[in-house]
Design an enzyme around this catalytic site. Structure first.
Site, mmCIF file in Angstrom:
data_model
loop_
_atom_site.group_PDB
_atom_site.id
_atom_site.type_symbol
_atom_site.label_atom_id
_atom_site.label_comp_id
_atom_site.label_asym_id
_atom_site.label_seq_id
_atom_site.Cartn_x
_atom_site.Cartn_y
_atom_site.Cartn_z
ATOM 1 N N LYS A 22 0.728 8.545 -3.117
ATOM 2 C CA LYS A 22 -0.079 8.272 -1.917
ATOM 3 C C LYS A 22 0.836 7.965 -0.718
ATOM 4 C CE LYS A 22 -1.853 3.985 -1.266
ATOM 5 N NZ LYS A 22 -1.529 3.383 0.050
ATOM 6 N N ASN A 23 1.817 7.101 -0.958
ATOM 7 C CA ASN A 23 2.641 6.643 0.168
ATOM 8 C C ASN A 23 3.617 7.702 0.669
ATOM 9 O OD1 ASN A 23 1.281 4.281 0.054
ATOM 10 N ND2 ASN A 23 2.973 3.027 -0.730
ATOM 11 N N CYS A 115 -4.440 -7.748 7.377
ATOM 12 C CA CYS A 115 -5.262 -7.440 6.216
ATOM 13 C C CYS A 115 -5.031 -8.551 5.207
ATOM 14 C CB CYS A 115 -4.936 -6.068 5.653
ATOM 15 S SG CYS A 115 -3.299 -5.972 4.957
ATOM 16 N N ARG A 120 0.076 -7.708 9.664
ATOM 17 C CA ARG A 120 0.779 -6.422 9.515
ATOM 18 C C ARG A 120 1.179 -5.917 10.905
ATOM 19 N NH1 ARG A 120 -0.714 -3.879 4.350
ATOM 20 N NH2 ARG A 120 0.985 -2.487 4.823
ATOM 21 N N ASP A 306 4.456 -3.742 -4.371
ATOM 22 C CA ASP A 306 3.233 -3.071 -4.810
ATOM 23 C C ASP A 306 3.016 -3.158 -6.323
ATOM 24 O OD1 ASP A 306 2.592 -2.445 -2.235
ATOM 25 O OD2 ASP A 306 3.107 -0.317 -2.356
ATOM 26 N N ARG A 398 -8.840 3.645 -3.061
ATOM 27 C CA ARG A 398 -7.928 3.953 -1.964
ATOM 28 C C ARG A 398 -6.598 4.459 -2.506
ATOM 29 N NH1 ARG A 398 -6.183 -0.751 0.783
ATOM 30 N NH2 ARG A 398 -4.677 0.821 1.366
#
Ligand code: UD1
Length: 419
Positions: A22-23, A115, A120, A306, A398
């Site tokens: 994803k990243n 968030c 952020r 993460d 997500r």
């Protein structure tokens, strides 16, 4: 809104194919804005964050086609203003600033808010753009970036909490079309930054040093279309390794780059789990309970933030007392109170969680607060007595492609319920 019910106590075995990262995919898709020519990106995971990015590209005027994991984008004519309604749904939308600035010399994107994992800011992104002689102003919640002439310079991107991944991506994407040479000092070294640099080089960019703390970009006049396979998702892979450690007999991950998982694999080995790898697979053997560990999150190649929540889930059952210290997002401990609802014994002090291992957790209704925290709750539920009911699972969609299906194929019993 869907919820997930995890029926605990089922052992996992077999193999699972890891999706594209994803990243990596998010900034690579944003980078397609840098050329008028068509680009093809393969191994793009089917995730809501990716859908938002494709919506943003379409809104900006790009023609986007998607067939399973392959996305074709042609951004022949584009505009430089991104819509608030889509941008606000995903913080990573900020990575369209760099390519828009590179190609259009201007960009307007709504400023991302904080968030649950903390404040952020994007001050370092903006500092990097300033090094390219761009100016910015914030008005009515939007950040406007503009450059009459985009010229190379030296950008120092290391902040007090370390380097910035999307900031490095953004400055790199703007600098590829700037006049002259740009040097990024204190660059993020994550494999996703390297993947983006490889894609940009295929488009005709001249980037050297990606994967180190100093990246040099010689500006070119124009980029062309390119094709690219996104790297495997090291965080999805790490999450499945922890699932195997919590509830597995023997689980093999396929389509992974074991080198990207070095710190996670070493940590799991320290916890007593045998792990072996080939060029593209990693296999972990489960055992009764892990050994206690002391972990500190760090930028790559250190232990990833993460993976912090998932590792907390594993250590709730360790023999002895563990500690987990968060240095990248110091507030990122929303999963702790939910794990405690399942019987975990955890004390939070400053930026550390002290986890007193307990042999059993029990299923409970819990609330997903962010992407990786949701994954941690699913993992904890795999071994808990009874049923763990996880609400607000849109967070997990997500960032994890069909996590419930993939775990069920390994032997878990997870139901998704429409509410
Ligand atoms: C990316 C990842 C995210 C991961 C994070 C750290 C994507 C889409 N997301 O997020 O999954 O958790 O890297 O590995 O790739 N900071 C500043 N000023 C800035 C930018 C960042 O102070 O301008 C701080 C952040 O608040 C944080 C630290 O720097 O404390 C690292 O953040 P950063 O690397 O920028 O995270 P993202 O790129 O947003």
């Amino acid at each position: 809104m869907d919820k997930i019910l995890v029926h605990g106590g089922h052992r996992l075995s077999g193999s699972v194919k890891i999706s594209g990262s994803k990243n990596s995919a998010l900034p690579i898709l944003a980078a397609t804005l840098l050329t008028k020519e068509p680009c093809v990106v393969r191994h793009v995971p089917d995730l809501s964050d990716i859908h938002y990015m494709l919506q943003i590209l379409s809104h900006l005027g790009a023609h986007v086609e998607r067939a399973s994991g392959t996305v074709r984008v042609q951004a022949e004519k584009i505009r430089s203003v991104a819509p608030y309604d889509i941008v606000r749904k995903m913080r990573a939308s900020v990575c369209i600033l760099g390519p828009l600035l590179g190609r259009m010399r201007k960009a307007t994107v709504s400023l991302p808010g904080g968030c649950v994992i903390g404040d952020r800011p994007i001050d370092l992104h903006l500092k990097g753009f300033e090094a390219l002689h761009a100016t910015h102003r914030v008005e009515q919640g939007n950040v406007h970036v503009h450059a009459t002439k985009l010229r190379g310079g030296t950008a120092h991107l290391r902040g007090k909490l370390g380097p910035t991944v999307l900031g490095t991506d953004n400055v790199m994407m703007a600098a590829v079309l700037a006049e002259g040479t740009t040097v990024i000092e204190g660059a993020a070294e994550e494999p996703e930054v390297v993947d983006l640099a490889n894609f940009l080089n295929k488009m005709g960019a001249k980037i050297h040093g990606a994967g180190t703390s100093q990246i040099t970009i010689e500006g070119v006049r124009k980029l062309h279309g390119a094709e690219h396979d996104v790297i495997p998702d090291r965080i999805e892979a790490g999450t499945f390794l922890v699932a195997a450690a919590i509830a597995g007999r023997e689980v093999t991950l396929k389509r992974v780059n074991p080198h990207h998982l070095d710190s996670v694999i070493q940590t799991l080995q320290q916890a007593g789990f045998p792990v072996s790898s080939t060029k593209t697979t990693v296999t972990l053997q489960g055992k009764a309970r892990p050994l206690a560990l002391h972990i500190t999150t760090e930028p790559y190649p250190g232990f990833p933030t993460d993976m912090q929540a998932q590792m907390c889930a594993l250590l709730t059952r360790a023999k002895g007392q563990s500690s987990v210290t968060e240095t990248v997002f110091p507030q990122r401990f929303m999963h702790v109170s939910e794990l405690k609802r399942m019987g975990a014994r955890i004390d939070l002090l400053d930026h550390s969680a002290f986890i007193h291992g307990t042999p059993r957790l029990s299923g409970a209704p819990v609330m997903a607060s962010d992407l990786r925290a949701s994954a941690a709750l699913v993992l904890a539920g795999l071994k808990a007595d009874g049923i763990t009911e996880i609400n607000r699972v849109y967070h997990i969609d997500r960032g994890y492609e069909s996590i419930d299906e993939k775990l069920n194929n390994l032997g878990a019993q997870i139901e998704r319920v429409k509410v």
